[in-house]
Design a protein around this motif. Sequence first.
Motif, PDB file in Angstrom:
ATOM      1  N   MET A 190       0.834  -1.209   0.000  1.00  0.00           N
ATOM      2  CA  MET A 190       0.000   0.000   0.000  1.00  0.00           C
ATOM      3  C   MET A 190       0.867   1.257   0.000  1.00  0.00           C
ATOM      4  O   MET A 190       0.742   2.116  -0.847  1.00  0.00           O
ATOM      5  N   GLY A 191       1.763   1.397   0.994  1.00  0.00           N
ATOM      6  CA  GLY A 191       2.671   2.534   1.026  1.00  0.00           C
ATOM      7  C   GLY A 191       1.989   3.877   1.160  1.00  0.00           C
ATOM      8  O   GLY A 191       2.461   4.887   0.637  1.00  0.00           O
ATOM      9  N   LYS A 192       0.861   3.937   1.842  1.00  0.00           N
ATOM     10  CA  LYS A 192       0.087   5.156   1.978  1.00  0.00           C
ATOM     11  C   LYS A 192      -0.054   5.530   3.451  1.00  0.00           C
ATOM     12  O   LYS A 192       0.191   4.727   4.345  1.00  0.00           O
ATOM     13  N   LYS A 193      -0.488   6.766   3.693  1.00  0.00           N
ATOM     14  CA  LYS A 193      -0.745   7.234   5.053  1.00  0.00           C
ATOM     15  C   LYS A 193      -2.230   7.075   5.340  1.00  0.00           C
ATOM     16  O   LYS A 193      -3.071   7.644   4.656  1.00  0.00           O
ATOM     17  N   VAL A 194      -2.539   6.289   6.366  1.00  0.00           N
ATOM     18  CA  VAL A 194      -3.910   5.903   6.669  1.00  0.00           C
ATOM     19  C   VAL A 194      -4.263   6.371   8.078  1.00  0.00           C
ATOM     20  O   VAL A 194      -3.537   6.089   9.041  1.00  0.00           O
ATOM     21  N   VAL A 195      -5.388   7.064   8.203  1.00  0.00           N
ATOM     22  CA  VAL A 195      -5.911   7.485   9.500  1.00  0.00           C
ATOM     23  C   VAL A 195      -7.060   6.544   9.866  1.00  0.00           C
ATOM     24  O   VAL A 195      -8.033   6.428   9.109  1.00  0.00           O
ATOM     25  N   VAL A 196      -6.941   5.875  11.007  1.00  0.00           N
ATOM     26  CA  VAL A 196      -7.984   4.955  11.470  1.00  0.00           C
ATOM     27  C   VAL A 196      -8.584   5.509  12.762  1.00  0.00           C
ATOM     28  O   VAL A 196      -7.935   5.491  13.810  1.00  0.00           O
ATOM     29  N   VAL A 197      -9.803   6.015  12.671  1.00  0.00           N
ATOM     30  CA  VAL A 197     -10.510   6.537  13.837  1.00  0.00           C
ATOM     31  C   VAL A 197     -11.288   5.386  14.463  1.00  0.00           C
ATOM     32  O   VAL A 197     -12.076   4.719  13.792  1.00  0.00           O
ATOM     33  N   GLY A 198     -11.052   5.149  15.748  1.00  0.00           N
ATOM     34  CA  GLY A 198     -11.581   3.955  16.392  1.00  0.00           C
ATOM     35  C   GLY A 198     -10.607   2.803  16.276  1.00  0.00           C
ATOM     36  O   GLY A 198     -10.991   1.638  16.453  1.00  0.00           O
ATOM     37  N   GLY A 199      -9.347   3.122  16.014  1.00  0.00           N
ATOM     38  CA  GLY A 199      -8.354   2.091  15.734  1.00  0.00           C
ATOM     39  C   GLY A 199      -7.668   1.491  16.943  1.00  0.00           C
ATOM     40  O   GLY A 199      -6.753   0.683  16.795  1.00  0.00           O
ATOM     41  N   SER A 200      -8.111   1.842  18.153  1.00  0.00           N
ATOM     42  CA  SER A 200      -7.425   1.340  19.337  1.00  0.00           C
ATOM     43  C   SER A 200      -7.921  -0.031  19.779  1.00  0.00           C
ATOM     44  O   SER A 200      -7.301  -0.662  20.640  1.00  0.00           O
ATOM     45  N   SER A 201      -9.036  -0.500  19.202  1.00  0.00           N
ATOM     46  CA  SER A 201      -9.553  -1.823  19.579  1.00  0.00           C
ATOM     47  C   SER A 201     -10.514  -2.311  18.508  1.00  0.00           C
ATOM     48  O   SER A 201     -10.868  -1.586  17.577  1.00  0.00           O
ATOM     49  N   GLY A 202     -10.941  -3.552  18.637  1.00  0.00           N
ATOM     50  CA  GLY A 202     -11.975  -4.111  17.779  1.00  0.00           C
ATOM     51  C   GLY A 202     -11.645  -4.098  16.298  1.00  0.00           C
ATOM     52  O   GLY A 202     -10.504  -4.363  15.894  1.00  0.00           O
ATOM     53  N   ILE A 203     -12.650  -3.792  15.480  1.00  0.00           N
ATOM     54  CA  ILE A 203     -12.479  -3.799  14.029  1.00  0.00           C
ATOM     55  C   ILE A 203     -11.394  -2.813  13.615  1.00  0.00           C
ATOM     56  O   ILE A 203     -10.575  -3.098  12.747  1.00  0.00           O
ATOM     57  N   GLY A 204     -11.379  -1.633  14.227  1.00  0.00           N
ATOM     58  CA  GLY A 204     -10.391  -0.625  13.862  1.00  0.00           C
ATOM     59  C   GLY A 204      -8.965  -1.099  14.065  1.00  0.00           C
ATOM     60  O   GLY A 204      -8.095  -0.839  13.228  1.00  0.00           O
ATOM     61  N   LEU A 205      -8.724  -1.801  15.155  1.00  0.00           N
ATOM     62  CA  LEU A 205      -7.380  -2.333  15.403  1.00  0.00           C
ATOM     63  C   LEU A 205      -7.045  -3.415  14.371  1.00  0.00           C
ATOM     64  O   LEU A 205      -5.894  -3.507  13.918  1.00  0.00           O
ATOM     65  N   GLY A 206      -8.045  -4.195  13.980  1.00  0.00           N
ATOM     66  CA  GLY A 206      -7.820  -5.188  12.924  1.00  0.00           C
ATOM     67  C   GLY A 206      -7.465  -4.538  11.601  1.00  0.00           C
ATOM     68  O   GLY A 206      -6.576  -5.005  10.878  1.00  0.00           O
ATOM     69  N   VAL A 207      -8.148  -3.429  11.273  1.00  0.00           N
ATOM     70  CA  VAL A 207      -7.824  -2.695  10.049  1.00  0.00           C
ATOM     71  C   VAL A 207      -6.423  -2.115  10.138  1.00  0.00           C
ATOM     72  O   VAL A 207      -5.643  -2.172   9.173  1.00  0.00           O
ATOM     73  N   ALA A 208      -6.079  -1.553  11.297  1.00  0.00           N
ATOM     74  CA  ALA A 208      -4.746  -0.977  11.477  1.00  0.00           C
ATOM     75  C   ALA A 208      -3.669  -2.030  11.274  1.00  0.00           C
ATOM     76  O   ALA A 208      -2.659  -1.781  10.598  1.00  0.00           O
ATOM     77  N   ALA A 209      -3.860  -3.208  11.850  1.00  0.00           N
ATOM     78  CA  ALA A 209      -2.869  -4.272  11.708  1.00  0.00           C
ATOM     79  C   ALA A 209      -2.712  -4.700  10.252  1.00  0.00           C
ATOM     80  O   ALA A 209      -1.593  -4.899   9.764  1.00  0.00           O
ATOM     81  N   SER A 210      -3.833  -4.823   9.539  1.00  0.00           N
ATOM     82  CA  SER A 210      -3.769  -5.223   8.124  1.00  0.00           C
ATOM     83  C   SER A 210      -3.112  -4.148   7.270  1.00  0.00           C
ATOM     84  O   SER A 210      -2.309  -4.454   6.374  1.00  0.00           O
ATOM     85  N   ALA A 211      -3.444  -2.879   7.524  1.00  0.00           N
ATOM     86  CA  ALA A 211      -2.838  -1.792   6.758  1.00  0.00           C
ATOM     87  C   ALA A 211      -1.343  -1.717   7.006  1.00  0.00           C
ATOM     88  O   ALA A 211      -0.544  -1.472   6.091  1.00  0.00           O
ATOM     89  N   LEU A 212      -0.935  -1.943   8.258  1.00  0.00           N
ATOM     90  CA  LEU A 212       0.488  -1.922   8.591  1.00  0.00           C
ATOM     91  C   LEU A 212       1.229  -3.027   7.850  1.00  0.00           C
ATOM     92  O   LEU A 212       2.318  -2.805   7.305  1.00  0.00           O
ATOM     93  N   LYS A 213       0.631  -4.209   7.784  1.00  0.00           N
ATOM     94  CA  LYS A 213       1.244  -5.319   7.052  1.00  0.00           C
ATOM     95  C   LYS A 213       1.358  -5.009   5.560  1.00  0.00           C
ATOM     96  O   LYS A 213       2.256  -5.519   4.876  1.00  0.00           O
ATOM     97  N   SER A 214       0.441  -4.154   5.073  1.00  0.00           N
ATOM     98  CA  SER A 214       0.459  -3.782   3.652  1.00  0.00           C
ATOM     99  C   SER A 214       1.437  -2.655   3.356  1.00  0.00           C
ATOM    100  O   SER A 214       1.537  -2.205   2.214  1.00  0.00           O
ATOM    101  N   GLY A 215       2.132  -2.180   4.387  1.00  0.00           N
ATOM    102  CA  GLY A 215       3.153  -1.157   4.179  1.00  0.00           C
ATOM    103  C   GLY A 215       2.711   0.256   4.461  1.00  0.00           C
ATOM    104  O   GLY A 215       3.426   1.210   4.136  1.00  0.00           O
ATOM    105  N   ALA A 216       1.537   0.431   5.082  1.00  0.00           N
ATOM    106  CA  ALA A 216       1.011   1.774   5.324  1.00  0.00           C
ATOM    107  C   ALA A 216       1.712   2.444   6.501  1.00  0.00           C
ATOM    108  O   ALA A 216       2.218   1.793   7.413  1.00  0.00           O
ATOM    109  N   GLU A 217       1.692   3.766   6.463  1.00  0.00           N
ATOM    110  CA  GLU A 217       2.007   4.587   7.627  1.00  0.00           C
ATOM    111  C   GLU A 217       0.683   4.860   8.324  1.00  0.00           C
ATOM    112  O   GLU A 217      -0.291   5.239   7.679  1.00  0.00           O
ATOM    113  N   LEU A 218       0.617   4.671   9.651  1.00  0.00           N
ATOM    114  CA  LEU A 218      -0.646   4.695  10.368  1.00  0.00           C
ATOM    115  C   LEU A 218      -0.769   5.848  11.339  1.00  0.00           C
ATOM    116  O   LEU A 218       0.191   6.187  12.038  1.00  0.00           O
TER     117      LEU A 218
END
Length: 239
Positions: free
Chosen positions: A1-29
Motif C-alpha cells: 500500500m505505502g500510503k498514510k492511513v488514519v484509522v478513527v476507532g483504531g485502538s480496539s476491535g475492528i479498527g485495530l484489525g484494520v490498522a494491523a492489516s494496513a500496517l502489514k500492507s506497508g502503510a504509515e498509520l
Amino acid sequence: MGKKVVVVGGSSGIGLGVAASALKSGAELVIVGRSPEKLQAAERTLGADSRVRTFAADMTKEAKIAWLFDEVGAFDHLVSTAGTPPPGDPIDRTDMDVVRRFVDNKLIGAVLLAKHAVRTLKTGGSMTLTSGINKDRPPVPGGSVVSAIAGSFSYFARALSLELAPTRVNIVSPGWVDTPMFDELVGEAKSGFFESMAARLPAGKIATPADIAPAYIYAMESDFTTGETIHIDGGQRLI
C-alpha cells in the motif's frame, strides 16, 4: 500500500484489525481513539512500529477533530470504525438523551470527520465509514434507532462520493464481530449468542476483526469503487 492511513476507532476491535492489516500492507498509520490507555495498548499490539502514531480525540468535539487533521497533515485514506453501544429499548421506552448521544457519536461524528478530513485528504484518496447489520436485520424490539442511523450511512456515502470526486467514499457493513463492544452489549451472555448465530450463518462462524479488515483494505485500494456499501457479514443478511 505505502500510503498514510488514519484509522478513527483504531485502538480496539475492528479498527485495530484494520490498522494491523494496513500496517502489514506497508502503510504509515495514524490511530485515533478516546482512551490514551487503549491507544498505548494498541501500540503494543502492533509492535511499537515507528510507522504508527496515535492521537487521543473525541470525534463529537469539532475543535478536537479540526486540531487532529491539522496535526496529521496530508494523508491518503480515512477509515472510521468508531462507535458506541446503541440504544436498545422499545420505542415507547426510548430515552431521548441516549438517542442524542448515539446520534452525536455515530452520525454527527462521521459528518465532522468528513468536514475536517477533506482539508488534508489527498485528492483521489478515500474515506471508508462503518455501518452494520442492524440496518438489514434490526433487533426487535428496540432496533429502530440503530437501524435508522446505520442505514443513513449508505446515502451519506453516495452523496459525498459525488461531492468529493475523484476522492472515493464507501461504507463497510459488518455482521456480528467478536469485539469488546459485544462484551459491553451482552456481557456473559455473549458466548451463547455467538454459538447460536454461528450455527445459523452460512459462513458457519462469528467473524473476528481480522476477518473484516480485508473489506476496508479493498475499499482503500480499489480505485474504481466509490459510493458503495460493502457487506461482509458471513451471510447474515440472508437468514
